[in-house]
Design an enzyme around this catalytic site. Sequence first.
Site, PDB file in Angstrom:
ATOM      1  N   HIS A 111       0.846  -1.192   0.000  1.00  0.00           N
ATOM      2  CA  HIS A 111       0.000   0.000   0.000  1.00  0.00           C
ATOM      3  C   HIS A 111       0.879   1.239   0.000  1.00  0.00           C
ATOM      4  O   HIS A 111       1.930   1.242   0.643  1.00  0.00           O
ATOM      5  CB  HIS A 111      -0.915   0.016   1.239  1.00  0.00           C
ATOM      6  CG  HIS A 111      -2.061   0.951   1.105  1.00  0.00           C
ATOM      7  ND1 HIS A 111      -1.947   2.303   1.407  1.00  0.00           N
ATOM      8  CD2 HIS A 111      -3.324   0.759   0.668  1.00  0.00           C
ATOM      9  CE1 HIS A 111      -3.106   2.878   1.165  1.00  0.00           C
ATOM     10  NE2 HIS A 111      -3.956   1.974   0.711  1.00  0.00           N
ATOM     11  N   ASP A 157      -7.917  -5.512   0.221  1.00  0.00           N
ATOM     12  CA  ASP A 157      -8.414  -6.375  -0.850  1.00  0.00           C
ATOM     13  C   ASP A 157      -8.012  -7.840  -0.677  1.00  0.00           C
ATOM     14  O   ASP A 157      -8.463  -8.699  -1.426  1.00  0.00           O
ATOM     15  CB  ASP A 157      -7.891  -5.877  -2.206  1.00  0.00           C
ATOM     16  CG  ASP A 157      -8.470  -4.520  -2.570  1.00  0.00           C
ATOM     17  OD1 ASP A 157      -9.679  -4.328  -2.352  1.00  0.00           O
ATOM     18  OD2 ASP A 157      -7.717  -3.652  -3.051  1.00  0.00           O
TER      19      ASP A 157
HETATM   20  N1  CMC Z   1       3.980  -7.715  -4.560  1.00  0.00           N
HETATM   21  C1  CMC Z   1       5.308  -7.726  -4.756  1.00  0.00           C
HETATM   22  N2  CMC Z   1       6.093  -6.652  -4.682  1.00  0.00           N
HETATM   23  C2  CMC Z   1       5.486  -5.493  -4.396  1.00  0.00           C
HETATM   24  C3  CMC Z   1       4.110  -5.393  -4.183  1.00  0.00           C
HETATM   25  C4  CMC Z   1       3.348  -6.566  -4.272  1.00  0.00           C
HETATM   26  N3  CMC Z   1       2.032  -6.524  -4.086  1.00  0.00           N
HETATM   27  N4  CMC Z   1       3.779  -4.107  -3.928  1.00  0.00           N
HETATM   28  C5  CMC Z   1       4.938  -3.415  -3.965  1.00  0.00           C
HETATM   29  N5  CMC Z   1       5.983  -4.258  -4.250  1.00  0.00           N
HETATM   30  C6  CMC Z   1       7.399  -3.908  -4.323  1.00  0.00           C
HETATM   31  C7  CMC Z   1       7.718  -3.191  -5.614  1.00  0.00           C
HETATM   32  O1  CMC Z   1       8.074  -4.101  -6.633  1.00  0.00           O
HETATM   33  C8  CMC Z   1       8.851  -2.296  -5.188  1.00  0.00           C
HETATM   34  O2  CMC Z   1      10.010  -3.089  -5.085  1.00  0.00           O
HETATM   35  P1  CMC Z   1      11.453  -2.522  -5.591  1.00  0.00           P
HETATM   36  O3  CMC Z   1      11.782  -1.407  -4.669  1.00  0.00           O
HETATM   37  O4  CMC Z   1      12.351  -3.694  -5.527  1.00  0.00           O
HETATM   38  O5  CMC Z   1      11.220  -2.050  -7.012  1.00  0.00           O
HETATM   39  C9  CMC Z   1       8.471  -1.894  -3.765  1.00  0.00           C
HETATM   40  O6  CMC Z   1       7.656  -2.975  -3.289  1.00  0.00           O
HETATM   41  C10 CMC Z   1       7.693  -0.600  -3.679  1.00  0.00           C
HETATM   42  O7  CMC Z   1       6.548  -0.711  -4.523  1.00  0.00           O
HETATM   43  P2  CMC Z   1       5.880   0.479  -5.317  1.00  0.00           P
HETATM   44  O8  CMC Z   1       5.223  -0.059  -6.538  1.00  0.00           O
HETATM   45  O9  CMC Z   1       6.885   1.592  -5.498  1.00  0.00           O
HETATM   46  O10 CMC Z   1       4.805   0.964  -4.265  1.00  0.00           O
HETATM   47  P3  CMC Z   1       3.565   1.910  -4.559  1.00  0.00           P
HETATM   48  O11 CMC Z   1       3.278   2.621  -3.313  1.00  0.00           O
HETATM   49  O12 CMC Z   1       3.801   2.713  -5.786  1.00  0.00           O
HETATM   50  O13 CMC Z   1       2.400   0.864  -4.911  1.00  0.00           O
HETATM   51  C11 CMC Z   1       0.518  -0.552  -4.753  1.00  0.00           C
HETATM   52  C12 CMC Z   1       1.357   0.565  -4.082  1.00  0.00           C
HETATM   53  C13 CMC Z   1      -0.710  -0.795  -3.903  1.00  0.00           C
HETATM   54  C14 CMC Z   1       0.099  -0.106  -6.150  1.00  0.00           C
HETATM   55  C15 CMC Z   1       1.388  -1.836  -4.825  1.00  0.00           C
HETATM   56  O14 CMC Z   1       1.754  -2.252  -3.540  1.00  0.00           O
HETATM   57  C16 CMC Z   1       0.687  -2.950  -5.578  1.00  0.00           C
HETATM   58  O15 CMC Z   1       0.740  -3.018  -6.816  1.00  0.00           O
HETATM   59  N6  CMC Z   1       0.010  -3.915  -4.838  1.00  0.00           N
HETATM   60  C17 CMC Z   1      -0.737  -4.965  -5.469  1.00  0.00           C
HETATM   61  C18 CMC Z   1      -2.086  -4.446  -5.916  1.00  0.00           C
HETATM   62  C19 CMC Z   1      -3.015  -4.199  -4.759  1.00  0.00           C
HETATM   63  O16 CMC Z   1      -3.190  -5.045  -3.883  1.00  0.00           O
HETATM   64  N7  CMC Z   1      -3.680  -3.034  -4.775  1.00  0.00           N
HETATM   65  C20 CMC Z   1      -4.651  -2.660  -3.758  1.00  0.00           C
HETATM   66  C21 CMC Z   1      -4.193  -1.484  -2.958  1.00  0.00           C
HETATM   67  S1  CMC Z   1      -5.094  -1.244  -1.455  1.00  0.00           S
HETATM   68  C22 CMC Z   1      -6.714  -0.823  -1.738  1.00  0.00           C
HETATM   69  C23 CMC Z   1      -7.032  -0.271  -3.048  1.00  0.00           C
HETATM   70  O17 CMC Z   1      -6.589   0.809  -3.442  1.00  0.00           O
HETATM   71  O18 CMC Z   1      -7.800  -0.939  -3.738  1.00  0.00           O
END
Ligand code: CMC
Length: 392
Positions: A270, A327
Amino acid sequence: TGLVTLDTGFVNTASCTSEITYIDGDAGILRYRGYPIEQLAQQSSFLEVSYLLLHGELPSTDQLAEFDAAIRHHTLLDEDLKRFFDGFPRDAHPMAVLASAVNALSTFYPDDLNPTDPAGVELSTIRLLAKLPTIAAYAYKKSVGQPLLYPDNSLEFVSNFLRLTFGVPAEKYEVNETARAALDLLLILHADHEQNCSTSAVRTVGSAQANLFASIAAGINALSGPSHGGANQAVLEMLRGIHASGDDVAAFVRKVKNKEAGVRLMGFGHRVYKNYDPRAALVKTMTDDVLTKLGVSDPLLDIAIQLEQVALSDEYFIERKLYPNVDFYTGLIYKALGFPESMFTVLFAIGRLPGWIAQWREMMSDPKLKITRPRQIYTGPTARDYVGIEKR
Ligand code: CMC
């Protein structure tokens, strides 16, 4: 023009001030208008929470009764809008149908669209809250080829929606109290989450003085993405995939860690929570109970629990502070209630609606409101002269 700073994805930039929702992502705290989400989940109802988000205070008995009555009064869709559902293919994704129908609402109520007219805004608010569940249920009915029911306004909000979704004209629909209470609670947990992607979309569109229906349709479209609300559907697809491949949870986690083809652990991570999402904690506690009461046993629940255990003890997830988000477990409950995966994000939208509207109204009532217009850092070519097509 001054100095422009780059903040891709708005990681550190606040787009507004707001009095609605407080999140402390490091401590795992979420409050609506100051009330802890845990107390609202245990003691309140979705309609009461909707009122709280919109008006800033919990309603009195009379205020709640009036709010409830107004919503019940507006559950019907115009018969012409009902015909809308015939125009979509049977396998249309219900989120696309939902966004289209909400956008279309502005064509049915053109006299009440002025964002600066409080009476019109109030009427549009009630219409949206009342009609979104009807639209959602009709999107589902279309997908299974069943006739559309008319709302039964003797029923309270969630019961009315469950009947519209799962009832058929030939049989009396009995509302299951476990299902009703579970859905009401899940709607509370989704009701607002400050400046997330869809809420920012609602505010951005509204900041141009676009009407409430147009702004909310934008929010629904933003929510449909798998990085946002679409994650609840993606989680179930992921769990099914792991189950089909012989329940090899460890192999899946390896794939995620190796970033194979961009595989992410859906329902994890998140932008704001760097700790257990308090909503996920509440959903996790209720999942087992709801499934047991409904007499459902689901092998996917075991996979989800294993997946969480493996992830939470793994260096990759620990160092990135990746915890289950809201989720991760919700889909298992929605599934147990009888919803197909394609409806999961629609349920999120029904829950988030009061938050979107409250945020839109808060913004509109700000006398210092400015149109959302981010700057950019230009990285394209410097000035060059046009070359005629015959010389290229
Ligand atoms: N699985 C594996 N690695 C992850 C995940 C994940 N779910 N989420 C983040 N990472 C890693 C990412 O690859 C990155 O690693 P590195 O530094 O090695 O490149 C690091 O963690 C930071 O991730 P980010 O993409 O920069 O983080 P963000 O804040 O931009 O993204 C997010 C937040 C929610 C989009 C992301 O965590 C994600 O894609 N999660 C899976 C989808 C999900 O469950 N979304 C629901 C969010 S909560 C409620 C809602 O909004 O619906």
